[in-house]
Scaffold this active site. Structure first.
Site, PDB file in Angstrom:
ATOM      1  N   GLN A 124       0.819  -1.217   0.000  1.00 34.38           N
ATOM      2  CA  GLN A 124       0.000   0.000   0.000  1.00 34.38           C
ATOM      3  C   GLN A 124       0.849   1.262   0.000  1.00 34.38           C
ATOM      4  O   GLN A 124       0.323   2.365   0.139  1.00 34.38           O
ATOM      5  CB  GLN A 124      -0.937   0.000   1.222  1.00 34.38           C
ATOM      6  CG  GLN A 124      -1.960  -1.133   1.176  1.00 34.38           C
ATOM      7  CD  GLN A 124      -2.747  -1.281   2.469  1.00 34.38           C
ATOM      8  OE1 GLN A 124      -2.461  -0.625   3.473  1.00 34.38           O
ATOM      9  NE2 GLN A 124      -3.745  -2.149   2.454  1.00 34.38           N
ATOM     10  N   HIS A 188      -0.883  -0.027   5.558  1.00 34.93           N
ATOM     11  CA  HIS A 188      -1.409   0.960   6.536  1.00 34.93           C
ATOM     12  C   HIS A 188      -0.440   2.110   6.805  1.00 34.93           C
ATOM     13  O   HIS A 188       0.029   2.294   7.922  1.00 34.93           O
ATOM     14  CB  HIS A 188      -1.781   0.277   7.860  1.00 34.93           C
ATOM     15  CG  HIS A 188      -2.911  -0.692   7.738  1.00 34.93           C
ATOM     16  ND1 HIS A 188      -3.584  -1.188   8.826  1.00 34.93           N
ATOM     17  CD2 HIS A 188      -3.503  -1.238   6.644  1.00 34.93           C
ATOM     18  CE1 HIS A 188      -4.528  -2.031   8.408  1.00 34.93           C
ATOM     19  NE2 HIS A 188      -4.494  -2.074   7.088  1.00 34.93           N
ATOM     20  N   GLU A 284     -14.581   4.279   9.537  1.00 36.00           N
ATOM     21  CA  GLU A 284     -15.049   5.378  10.389  1.00 36.00           C
ATOM     22  C   GLU A 284     -14.895   6.752   9.742  1.00 36.00           C
ATOM     23  O   GLU A 284     -13.959   6.993   8.978  1.00 36.00           O
ATOM     24  CB  GLU A 284     -14.230   5.414  11.699  1.00 36.00           C
ATOM     25  CG  GLU A 284     -14.392   4.196  12.565  1.00 36.00           C
ATOM     26  CD  GLU A 284     -13.610   4.279  13.867  1.00 36.00           C
ATOM     27  OE1 GLU A 284     -13.869   3.448  14.748  1.00 36.00           O
ATOM     28  OE2 GLU A 284     -12.732   5.169  14.014  1.00 36.00           O
ATOM     29  N   TYR A 305     -10.329 -10.029   9.915  1.00 38.04           N
ATOM     30  CA  TYR A 305     -10.607 -10.665   8.623  1.00 38.04           C
ATOM     31  C   TYR A 305     -10.932 -12.153   8.807  1.00 38.04           C
ATOM     32  O   TYR A 305     -11.681 -12.744   8.032  1.00 38.04           O
ATOM     33  CB  TYR A 305      -9.426 -10.475   7.669  1.00 38.04           C
ATOM     34  CG  TYR A 305      -9.195  -9.012   7.320  1.00 38.04           C
ATOM     35  CD1 TYR A 305     -10.172  -8.283   6.636  1.00 38.04           C
ATOM     36  CD2 TYR A 305      -8.033  -8.360   7.703  1.00 38.04           C
ATOM     37  CE1 TYR A 305      -9.976  -6.943   6.331  1.00 38.04           C
ATOM     38  CE2 TYR A 305      -7.829  -7.010   7.405  1.00 38.04           C
ATOM     39  CZ  TYR A 305      -8.802  -6.315   6.725  1.00 38.04           C
ATOM     40  OH  TYR A 305      -8.606  -4.988   6.434  1.00 38.04           O
TER      41      TYR A 305
HETATM   42 CA   LIG Z   1     -12.203   4.635  16.230  1.00 31.40          CA
END
Ligand SMILES: [Ca+2]
Length: 411
Positions: A124, A188, A284, A305
């Site tokens: 990523q 991440h 979120e 997961y």
């Molecule tokens: Ca949170």
């Protein structure tokens, strides 16, 4: 007959004054957001978790009534990750593999701008978010986030440099911040950056995904899984909150984030809003507060997961912030912006978020810091929307992993 006319006139005056008073004192509550529909999500959630308050997830749908369109300006980009408009209306775009380019609204794509430090584009990682100096028109300074290979693994890093007069190179590129510790994980990184109202840089960093580093999102001695607030020189900004704990870092603004890929400033309140990826469920939208703990991995509306619960499997805890809104199943929210244009009245002060796995642009209507409606835009395009920004022309511009740049505006 005369009396009836008089009453009608009075009624009309009364209703005009009512509608004026209900809108004039509440700039956060804009025009009618559109036609209310069923919630846009129809798939089952992964978990049976209960929201902390009504409307925290699966809010009513809302449909834009003004006719709008998304037009592809170019499809010639390679994994664009960040997009910002230059003062003259062209777009400055990062590509994951390490290129930065200028694209006109007619779709002319420049050669790569040289002079940037190397990125590690595995997983990523890559060249990630970017922002322009508030004084860009005079100083040509650009700031960006990237994944950097270093001893012991990879960092989320922040660099700055000056766009040369011929726009072919970045002069004096300097790395001004590294979120430590480095880790071999290539996942991440977080990666968004913006200037806040005080002229300081706000940067989102991820917790690097692996179980070894995940708990560091809660550590005030680590730069992972944080919102970081820095001067233009990469130093901790003045006015940062003071976190208590051994080795607390002075650059921290908030803690407890998983993989935050979206940052935007609310046009009315000036507060910074953030998006972050959850695991299976638990994406979120947060309203950032200095010194706050946003909970990951202690509280989450997602599951592993594997299907196991995350940690103790709790969603709410004293001293930890609740998301303004969450998704289960995920949409994978990335770059985002608030709409301050005027051509689509329903969109005033709404939040627009690129959704990757969701393959649409999320539109959230917001009143008093609560989500009151959700819409999915450009879903038929089947694109992974990575970033979205508003141009100085009032239109929205979005980039996709498949290489497209869209202009989204009233028809
Ligand atoms: Ca949170």
């Amino acid at each position: 007959m005369k009396k009836i006319t008089c009453s009608l006139a009075l009624l009309t005056i009364f209703s005009i004054s009512l509608s004026c008073s209900s809108c004039s004192n509440d700039k956060d509550n804009p025009a009618d957001p559109g036609t209310v529909t069923d919630p846009v999500e129809t798939n089952d959630p992964n978990s049976s978790y209960t929201p902390a308050f009504a409307g925290q997830t699966r809010i009513s749908g809302v449909k834009t009534n003004t006719s709008f369109q998304g037009v592809v300006i170019t499809s010639a980009l390679a994994n664009p990750w960040g997009v910002k408009m230059l003062p003259d209306g062209r777009l400055l775009i990062t590509e994951k593999a390490g290129q930065m380019r200028i694209v006109t609204t007619e779709g002319v794509v420049s050669n790569p701008i040289t002079g940037l430090p190397a990125v590690n584009a595995s997983g990523q990682g890559g060249l990630l978010g970017l922002c322009l100096d508030p004084d860009f028109a005079s100083n040509k300074m650009i700031y960006w986030v990237f994944s950097e290979s270093t001893t012991g693994g990879n960092n989320t890093a922040v660099a700055k440099g000056k766009l040369s007069a011929d726009e072919k190179t970045i002069e004096g590129a300097t790395v001004i911040y590294r979120a430590k510790p480095a880790n071999p994980s290539n996942l991440h990184y977080g990666g968004r950056i913006l200037f806040d109202k005080t002229g300081n840089l706000v940067v989102s960093t991820g917790e690097r995904s692996v179980l070894e580093t995940r708990p560091l999102a809660q550590s005030v001695a680590s730069g992972l899984g944080k919102i970081i607030r820095l001067t233009k020189e990469g130093q901790p900004a003045s006015g940062n909150p003071v976190f208590t704990g051994t080795g607390a870092l002075p650059e921290l603004y908030s803690i407890g984030h998983r993989n935050p890929q979206g940052l935007a400033i609310h046009p009315v309140t000036g507060e910074i809003w953030e998006s972050e990826h959850g695991p299976r469920g638990g994406d979120e939208i947060n309203r950032l507060k200095a010194g706050a703990n946003f909970g990951w991995p202690t509280i989450t509306y997602g599951i592993e997961y594997s299907g196991e619960k995350v940690g103790a499997g709790i969603q709410q805890q004293s001293g930890m912030e609740q998301p303004v809104y969450y998704w289960d199943p995920v949409v994978s929210p990335s770059g985002m912006t608030f709409y301050t244009g005027t051509r689509v009245p329903e969109w005033e002060n709404n939040l627009f978020i690129g959704a990757l796995s969701g393959m649409h642009i999320v539109r959230l209507a917001i009143e008093n810091n609560k989500v009151v409606g959700e819409e999915r835009l450009l879903a038929s395009e089947n694109q992974r929307f990575r970033d979205i920004t508003q141009g100085s022309d009032g239109a929205l511009y979005a980039v996709t992993d498949q290489g497209r740049l869209y202009k989204i505006d009233k028809k």
